[in-house]
Structure formats: C-alpha cells, structure tokens
Design an enzyme around this catalytic site. Structure first.
Site, PDB file in Angstrom:
ATOM      1  N   HIS A 172     -40.112  -0.500 -31.053  1.00 42.45           N
ATOM      2  CA  HIS A 172     -39.857  -0.838 -29.624  1.00 42.45           C
ATOM      3  C   HIS A 172     -40.404  -2.317 -29.277  1.00 42.45           C
ATOM      4  CE1 HIS A 172     -39.512  -0.174 -25.256  1.00 42.45           C
ATOM      5  NE2 HIS A 172     -38.527   0.408 -25.764  1.00 42.45           N
ATOM      6  N   HIS A 193     -32.867  -4.153 -23.400  1.00 46.24           N
ATOM      7  CA  HIS A 193     -32.816  -3.653 -22.102  1.00 46.24           C
ATOM      8  C   HIS A 193     -31.851  -4.314 -21.130  1.00 46.24           C
ATOM      9  CE1 HIS A 193     -36.300  -2.123 -23.963  1.00 46.24           C
ATOM     10  NE2 HIS A 193     -36.071  -1.098 -23.674  1.00 46.24           N
ATOM     11  N   HIS A 202     -31.469   2.870 -27.901  1.00 47.57           N
ATOM     12  CA  HIS A 202     -32.535   3.930 -27.836  1.00 47.57           C
ATOM     13  C   HIS A 202     -32.024   5.387 -28.565  1.00 47.57           C
ATOM     14  CE1 HIS A 202     -34.134   1.293 -24.998  1.00 47.57           C
ATOM     15  NE2 HIS A 202     -35.282   1.700 -25.442  1.00 47.57           N
ATOM     16  N   HIS A 323     -35.392   6.103 -15.450  1.00 49.27           N
ATOM     17  CA  HIS A 323     -35.886   5.558 -16.632  1.00 49.27           C
ATOM     18  C   HIS A 323     -37.154   4.727 -16.261  1.00 49.27           C
ATOM     19  CE1 HIS A 323     -36.380   2.210 -19.465  1.00 49.27           C
ATOM     20  NE2 HIS A 323     -36.758   3.021 -20.323  1.00 49.27           N
ATOM     21  N   HIS A 327     -41.601   5.434 -16.817  1.00 49.82           N
ATOM     22  CA  HIS A 327     -42.515   4.458 -17.800  1.00 49.82           C
ATOM     23  C   HIS A 327     -43.551   3.958 -16.608  1.00 49.82           C
ATOM     24  CE1 HIS A 327     -40.905   3.251 -21.458  1.00 49.82           C
ATOM     25  NE2 HIS A 327     -39.712   3.371 -20.843  1.00 49.82           N
ATOM     26  N   PHE A 344     -43.575  -2.459 -22.403  1.00 51.55           N
ATOM     27  CA  PHE A 344     -42.450  -2.158 -23.440  1.00 51.55           C
ATOM     28  C   PHE A 344     -43.138  -2.100 -25.028  1.00 51.55           C
ATOM     29  CE2 PHE A 344     -38.469  -3.253 -21.100  1.00 51.55           C
ATOM     30  CZ  PHE A 344     -38.350  -2.016 -20.614  1.00 51.55           C
ATOM     31  N   HIS A 357     -37.508   9.528 -23.764  1.00 46.28           N
ATOM     32  CA  HIS A 357     -36.062   8.865 -24.047  1.00 46.28           C
ATOM     33  C   HIS A 357     -35.238  10.070 -24.640  1.00 46.28           C
ATOM     34  CE1 HIS A 357     -35.586   4.565 -23.020  1.00 46.28           C
ATOM     35  NE2 HIS A 357     -36.960   4.708 -22.926  1.00 46.28           N
TER      36      HIS A 357
HETATM   37 CU1  C2O Z   1     -36.838   0.595 -24.481  1.00 47.53          CU
HETATM   38 CU2  C2O Z   1     -37.787   3.170 -21.951  1.00 47.53          CU
HETATM   39  O1  C2O Z   1     -37.660   1.781 -22.861  1.00 47.53           O
END
Ligand code: C2O
Length: 578
Positions: A172, A193, A202, A323, A327, A344, A357
């Site tokens: 990632h 992203h 992902h 999403h 995070h 990230f 995810h």
């Molecule tokens: Cu690549 Cu939730 O991030």
C-alpha cells in the site's frame, strides 16, 4: 513555447510460467531513475501541445506518437481520439523512496518490494471451491483461531519474503505514497486513489493477501472477514480486533473509538451526536453514496486516470465518503501522522485495514448488483487494460489486469449475505416544498466571486438550466450539482459537506433529504508541477423529488466546512446521461 523530454522504461516482459520459487535481490537502492531509455516526444513550438493542460494532462497523442513502436499503427490512425493509455504496472527495479503524505516529507523508511526479473501474466484460476468472506462481527471462535494462525504465520515469514506481513503492508505504501513512477513518465507517480483505479487496485491487493493467508493454513476456502460498518450491527470495531494478545491486534488505533459507534461522517473530532443520530447519519451517508449520488458510473467508481495524467482526477462517492471516514476515525491521534489507519503509508500494518477494505470491496459488488443496467462496468480500454503487479501465494510476481477484477465470483470468492439496512433508507425531507431558496437573500452563483474560501458556512443560489423535467428525461439524464476546482492542501485531511434547501440548518443531522453529500480526502501528495483541482458531482434528481421543488428555478446550496482549508472555483448544475 514548450518542449518536453520524456523517458520510457520498457517494462520487463517474460512469458516464463515456471512455478519454482524465484530468487529475490535485496531492496533496490535509492538511486533510482538512472538507466532510462530516453525518447524525445514530438517537440512543439508555439502550439504548446505538450504542456500540461488545466486538467494536468499531457497531450498523450503526441507522446505516444513519439514512442512509435510501442503502440500499433492502427491504433494511431483508425481512431486517434481513442489512443490507448492505460496505467502500466510499475517497474519494481525503479522503486524509490516514498513520501509521508501527511507531512510531505520523504519517509526514512523503504517500502519497496523485493525485485525479481520474472513477471508472469496472471490467469485467473477457475475456482473449484469458493472462498467465503464472513462478516467480522458474526465469525465463530474457530474462524478467529484460524485467521489469527494465518496472520501469525505470515508475520513469521522471512522479512524479505514478499508474502511477509510487513511486505504486504508495504504494497500500500509503495502504490500510494509515490514510490513508483509511471512507466514512461519519470516525473509522474502512480497513485491508485482518487480515481477509477481505486476499486480494482484494492480488490487485487486483497485477493492475493487472502490467498497467501489461506495457503499458509492450507485452507482454499479461507476468506477475509469484512467489517460490516454499513450495518448498525457492525458499526463498532469488530471485537476480535480488540484482543491485545492476538496477531490481528494493533495498538496504534484511536483509543476513544475501540468500542464506540463509528461515524461515517467523521471530520477529525468526535461529534457529540447521540448514538441514534450517528446511526441515522451513517445509514443516509450509505444511501447517498450507494444509491442517490451514483446514477452515473464514474460518480461511483471515480474519474478516469490514464498514463501521463499528472493528477488524480477525483474519487467516487464511496472512496471519499465512508472509506475516508473509516481511515481517519481509526487512526491513532497520538501518532505523528495518524498512523496506522489514518495514513496511506502505514494503513496496511493494521489488520483492520484488510477488513475495512473487504467491506469497501463488498460495496463495489453491491453497487454492481444494484445497477443492473448498462454499462455495469467501464467499457473504456484504458480502464480495462490498466494493470498492476503483485506477488501471489507462491511468491511469484504476477501482472494482473483491471478487466479480470470486475466480478468477485469469477475471482473465486463470495461475501456472507447480511441485511442491507440502507437499501430502502430513502431519507425524509425536514421541510417539504421548501421556500428557502426564493426567500434566502443569498447571492446567486453568478454574483459570487470565485475562487471562494470556505472559512464559514457559505450559501449560494444555484440556477437550474432545466426545470419541471419529465420522467422520461429524468430516466435518461441525471441532474448533477458540480462543485468545481476544489483547492485544498492535499497533505492535510480535508472535508466539507453539502446541503440543499436546508431550512432548519441543523448541520449535524445528515439523515435527511437535504443532505446532498460530501468531499473528503485522506492526505496525499503528487509529484510534478500541476496543482490538483478536483471537482465533485452530487446527484440532485431524487433529492429534488423528495423536497418537492422540481419546478423551482434555483436551489439554495449550503457548503459546510468540516476540516482543513478549502477554496472552490465554481458551482453549477449540469445534466449527464446515466
Ligand atoms: Cu488504499 Cu483505504 O486506501
């Protein structure tokens, strides 16, 4: 006046499908970008065709013409507009330092994978038995034991085995923090992203992560648990992650959130809403990002991003909404940059990331199932042919294509079926037939001076080019509110919310028709000279029906800043075919 020197690194292509374990050289040195094959692009003089446009795009046609043999002559002549420019997999031998996107500083930590010179074009195996991804709140003791065992084994692999836990987390970091150049564009990063690669990248990442775990415990049916944060029963951190003695525990999480209800509208500080209000907000956030705001495919999937694009054009609803919120909500505020989930480069170190995810991935599946119509998926070849590389469960480096990732069933896994409470959660308006637009005294979009800084709640009257639309028109075209040229410090968490004709102005209540949507971003950074100015689009057709104001000339838009500094470059209404 402009001339542009381009470089092109020819990707390693081999067709060797040996299954023997490859040997890895140690991490590449930081001295990357040395042995490139330089070609000069069509240089232009006054027409400036190779300069970045306002969209941050280089004129790909010129560039690709300059690259000659790599693209076929028919592609160039038969339909020059449709030149292929899918994002290419990175050249691992050129992997370089990554950037801490929250600070803009280079990381003193190398997240490059081991290098091998064998790349195999991945063929999806025909599934003989389906992997089963359970809801993380509903799993049995046996499952928890098995999952822990798999993660323990993954952590015990040698540090330079690409299947090792830290190596998996680094994937990632490398793809998302600027460690890889775009092949052929040494000044441009790969960034998966804020664009249409978000879901497929992902999905592939989790696919191999899951297969590696399954392999380690010899279970071909093993599936990752998904964190069912879209269902009230799953709106806390799944309890198995809170056991400090387990392999899936991570102490770098927000300690105030270990057992509290998640806030999918999280703006960096706890809201003070009642749990009931939070759940109501969450369900409407889900409804708006899965149904109301996503009648047009890129509004869900994210905007097109092609080879040579210097900036990422903009995320879909799910990426920028739930999403991002999960995070930021999960990251540890005691850490310098929101580690682990809130950044990230570190997100993949927390096992919770993969369950988060897995649910994001489930949203893609649910949205496709709901969409039903055509096209269910992008038909653009630059999306279908975009590709990545990963190490598979046998530690072989494989190249995968986006086109092979559109169906989770074809990829051999299914999700546990659980209730979807947001599905029929079409919100109610607080005030129907609201007159607020005509009586507000707010300036119209034409009178507002842009760029406009959102340092307080801003209200703008936005005229509607078409009103009183017929049902048949509404079926064909979605009415969209566009907020353009959003300028933010991309290295900071930024968020603002949008309401339409919100008469009662209760900005913490998102469970009403007047809530139109959000812009939010996990911090990120781009190489290159072009400033990112994404736009967002919010679906209005259903919202205006709910408020019973389809015959009005204008709507009153409230922009509510939540975190970070934001400037917007314009606001308008457009119509786009569904
Ligand atoms: Cu690549 Cu939730 O991030």
């Amino acid at each position: 006046m402009s001339s542009l020197s381009c470089s092109w690194a020819v990707p390693v292509v081999t067709t060797n499908t040996t299954t023997s374990s490859p040997s890895f050289s140690r991490k590449p040195s930081i001295a990357k970008r040395t042995q490139r094959f330089h070609v000069s692009c069509n240089s232009t003089n006054d027409d400036d065709q190779n300069a970045p446009t306002s969209q941050g795009k280089f004129e790909r046609r010129n560039l690709l013409l300059g690259l000659g043999g790599l693209y076929s002559a028919t592609q160039l002549t038969s339909n020059p507009q449709a030149l292929a420019a899918p994002i290419q997999p990175p050249d691992l031998s050129k992997c370089g330092p990554a950037t801490n996107l929250n600070t803009g500083q280079q990381l003193d930590y190398n997240c490059c994978p081991p290098v091998t010179n064998r790349i195999i074009d991945y063929q999806l195996p025909r599934p003989t038995v389906m992997r089963f991804r359970p809801s993380a709140h509903l799993v049995t003791k046996d499952y928890i034991f098995k999952y822990n065992r798999a993660v323990e084994l993954m952590k015990a692999l040698p540090a330079d085995d690409p299947r090792n836990y830290t190596q998996q987390a680094n994937i990632h970091c490398a793809y998302c923090n600027g460690a890889y150049d775009q092949v052929g564009f040494q000044d441009l990063d790969i960034q998966v992203h804020n664009c249409w690669l978000f879901f497929p990248f992902h999905r592939w990442y989790l696919y191999f992560y899951e297969r590696i775990l399954g392999n380690l415990i010899g279970d071909p049916t093993f599936g990752l648990p998904f964190w069912n944060w879209d269902n009230p029963q799953g709106m806390t951190i799944p309890p198995m992650f809170n056991n400090s003695r387990s392999a899936i525990y991570d102490e770098k999480r927000n300690q105030n959130h270990l057992t509290s209800i998640i806030d999918l509208g999280y703006n960096g500080t706890d809201s003070g809403n009642t749990p009931l209000q939070t759940v109501g907000n969450n369900l409407n956030i889900m409804y708006s990002e899965m149904i109301r705001n996503v009648k047009v495919i890129e509004d869900f999937m994210g905007q097109p991003y092609r080879a040579g694009d210097a900036v990422n054009p903009g995320p879909g609803t799910s990426e920028r909404g739930s999403h991002t919120a999960v995070h930021i909500w999960g990251g540890d505020p005691r850490q310098p940059s929101g580690e682990n989930l809130g950044n990230f480069y570190s997100a993949g170190r927390d096992s919770l990331f993969y369950s988060h995810h897995a649910n994001v991935d489930r949203m893609w599946k649910l949205w496709r199932d709901l969409r039903g119509s055509n096209p269910k998926d992008f038909t653009d070849r630059d999306w279908l042919n975009a590709s990545f590389v990963f190490y598979d469960e046998n530690a072989r480096l494989v190249r995968v294509k986006v086109s092979d990732s559109v169906s989770n069933e074809r990829m051999g896994y299914v999700f546990q079926k659980v209730d979807i409470p947001w599905l029929n959660n079409r919100p109610q308006p607080r005030v129907q037939k609201s007159r607020v637009a005509t009586t507000s005294g707010a300036p119209t979009a034409a009178d507002v001076k842009f760029p406009l800084t959102l340092d307080k709640i801003v209200k703008i009257l936005v005229p509607r080019p078409k009103k009183s639309r017929k049902e048949t028109d509404k079926d064909k075209e979605e009415e969209l509110l566009v907020i353009e040229k959003i300028e933010v410090d991309t290295t900071k968490f930024v968020k603002f919310d949008v309401f339409v004709n919100d008469e009662d102005d209760k900005i913490d209540e998102l469970d009403k028709s007047e809530y139109a949507g959000t812009f939010a971003q996990v911090p990120h950074k781009h190489k290159g000279p072009v400033k990112v100015k994404p736009s967002i689009r919010l679906g209005l057709t259903e919202l205006l029906e709910d408020l019973d104001v389809e015959d009005d000339d204008s709507i009153l838009v409230s922009l509510v800043p939540r975190a970070g500094d934001v400037t917007i470059g314009g606001i308008k209404i457009i119509y786009a075919s569904k």
